[in-house]
Motif scaffolding. Structure first.
Motif: not given
Length: 156
Positions: A75-78, A80-81, A71
């Motif tokens: 790198r929001a997608e990472k 979230e993972l 965050d």
């Protein structure tokens, strides 16, 4: 073999057959960490369920810290993972204590140490109180939360 480790392996098989990539990935990493813990040291050994829970708690903490780091780096997608993997691991961990339950356990430990010493413990006895609290908490609260609650009790 520890029941929890067997459950992890069975759930991994189910997740792989259902093509649940996040769940399968989280369980693979958890099982790898358990296996690494089993073979670390001078002699390989089989972990008990309590030891497996400690390993899972350590892995969950890593996921939480990684999500915060991602965050911070945008790198929001990472992130979230990592949070999804954390959610998978949390299903295998004991229910976390809320603040009132933790405060109650700290109070009991404080009173027990006070009875042992014959006086009210101060900041110098934090180790004694922490030892008593950690025996009762047993993975149901983060160490930082426990330490903060004990410190607050000792300085009040």
């Amino acid at each position: 073999m520890a029941e929890l480790k067997t459950r992890l392996q069975n759930d991994l098989t189910v997740a792989m057959k259902a093509r649940e990539t996040v769940t399968a990935g989280a369980l693979r990493m958890a099982l790898t960490a358990v296996t690494n813990e089993e073979v670390s040291g001078k002699q390989a050994r089989e972990l008990s369920d309590d030891e497996v829970v400690k390993v899972l708690a350590r892995e969950a903490k890593k996921r939480k810290e990684a999500a915060e780091a991602f965050d911070g780096a945008g790198r929001a997608e990472k992130a979230e993972l990592e949070r999804q993997e954390l959610a998978v691991l949390e299903t295998y961990l004991p229910k976390q204590l809320d603040d009132a339950e933790l405060a109650s356990i700290v109070d009991k430990a404080y009173d027990a140490v006070a009875a042992q010493l014959g006086e009210a413990p101060g900041p110098k006895q934090m180790g004694q109180v922490m030892k008593a609290v950690n025996a009762e908490v047993a993975g149901r609260a983060d160490g930082g939360r426990v330490a903060a609650a004990v410190k607050a009790k000792l300085t009040s």
